[in-house]
Design an enzyme around this catalytic site. Structure first.
Site, short mmCIF file in Angstrom:
data_model
loop_
_atom_site.label_atom_id
_atom_site.label_comp_id
_atom_site.label_asym_id
_atom_site.label_seq_id
_atom_site.Cartn_x
_atom_site.Cartn_y
_atom_site.Cartn_z
CG ASP A 49 -38.53 -5.19 -1.67
OD1 ASP A 49 -37.59 -5.96 -1.33
OD2 ASP A 49 -39.50 -5.58 -2.34
CB SER A 50 -34.74 -6.30 2.66
OG SER A 50 -33.64 -5.55 2.19
CG ASP A 88 -35.60 -4.28 -4.57
OD1 ASP A 88 -35.11 -4.74 -5.62
OD2 ASP A 88 -35.57 -4.89 -3.49
CE LYS A 118 -33.26 -6.94 -6.00
NZ LYS A 118 -34.55 -7.51 -5.53
CD GLU A 120 -39.25 -9.71 -5.05
OE1 GLU A 120 -40.27 -10.43 -4.92
OE2 GLU A 120 -38.63 -9.22 -4.09
CD GLU A 187 -34.18 -13.78 -1.47
OE1 GLU A 187 -34.36 -12.78 -2.18
OE2 GLU A 187 -34.44 -13.84 -0.26
O1 KIV Z 1 -34.68 -6.49 -0.80
C1 KIV Z 1 -33.55 -7.01 -0.74
O2 KIV Z 1 -32.73 -6.71 0.13
C2 KIV Z 1 -33.21 -7.99 -1.77
C3 KIV Z 1 -31.95 -8.78 -1.57
C4 KIV Z 1 -32.08 -9.66 -0.43
C5 KIV Z 1 -31.55 -9.49 -2.81
O3 KIV Z 1 -33.92 -8.14 -2.70
#
Ligand code: KIV
Length: 272
Positions: A49-50, A88, A118, A120, A187
């Site tokens: 989600d970055s 994510d 994924k 969090e 992280e």
């Molecule tokens: O969103 C993302 O890119 C991440 C990584 C930095 C692990 O969660």
């Protein structure tokens, strides 16, 4: 006679089996074009989600939506063939209840073709992880500095600088492993704590700003390529693509202005 070679994608059990072995190579990608490059060498591609910040210029990951993740996730799956693609679950799509998380994770899997999701959070997400994994959705967990909680943390702060914080972070990592996560991203966790969690956990840890002893490493592709204007200390830039791109763009602009582009090779002529 042509022989068709079937390329098998990395699966959650295959990644899980890498615990304590050759380190897992993971990178982010948000498009088919970059996924193709990463797929040539990586075991795992994360559609993180970055992308809200890197691709869409948003101030944090909180603005990522399920539709964004699906659009980019499907593109990355189309651009790759070998690596496991993990997408994510964005902020707000899974925290409410295990049932809501299942509905949204199932949409992500069905509409992108990804191999896992994924999410969090540590102990507080254990019930949800159990619910998803029990219903056929492989889950990668993410503990330590969890960017979706940036407002609660009061910034992107390294976790575990005080020894008193260690127990809670270790409990989080243990809880997601016991709940059925097949791997966990660590992280922004101080190095000795990341090493200790890696040693005690029976699932692979994938570090970012953590420790070289983790079972794998992940970075944001644009950061390590040198495309991102600013990067955190834990990033090593393996390229300087922003400089190369700026030079190429400036050369193009110059060629347009002095009419040297398009040249004879770049234009079409009639047959006769
Ligand atoms: O969103 C993302 O890119 C991440 C990584 C930095 C692990 O969660």
């Amino acid at each position: 006679m042509s022989v068709e070679v079937q390329v098998k994608r990395q699966s959650a059990p295959a990644i899980r089996a890498r615990k304590g072995g050759v380190p897992i190579v993971a990178l982010t990608a948000y498009s088919a074009l970059t996924a193709r490059l990463v797929d040539a060498v990586a075991d795992l591609i994360l559609v993180g989600d970055s992308l809200a910040m890197v691709e869409h210029g948003l101030p944090s990951t909180l603005g990522a939506t399920l539709d964004m993740m699906i659009l980019h996730g499907a593109s990355v799956v189309r651009g790759s063939a070998r690596a496991q693609v993990v997408v994510d679950l964005p902020f707000g799509s899974y925290e409410e209840s295990p049932a809501v998380a299942f509905r949204n994770a199932a949409r992500l899997m069905a509409e992108t073709g990804c191999g896992a999701v994924k999410l969090e959070g540590g102990a507080r997400m254990a019930e949800t992880i159990g619910f998803l994994t029990g219903r056929g959705i492989p889950v990668m967990a993410h503990v330590g500095l969890t960017p979706q909680a940036v407002m609660s943390f009061g910034g992107f702060k390294t976790q575990g600088r005080e020894r008193a914080e260690w127990e809670a972070i270790e409990r989080d990592a243990q809880a997601v492993a016991e709940a059925g996560a097949y791997a966990v991203v660590l992280e922004g966790v101080v190095e000795p704590l990341a090493a200790r969690i890696t040693e005690t956990l029976d699932i692979p840890t994938i570090g970012i700003g953590a420790s070289a002893t983790c079972d794998g490493q992940i970075l944001v592709l644009e950061d390590m390529l040198g495309l991102s204007p600013r990067v955190p200390r834990f990033v090593h830039r393996y390229g300087a693509l922003a400089d190369h791109a700026a030079e190429a763009i400036a050369s193009y602009a110059q060629a347009v202005r002095d009419r040297s582009f398009p040249g004879p090779d770049n234009v079409y002529q009639p047959k006769n």
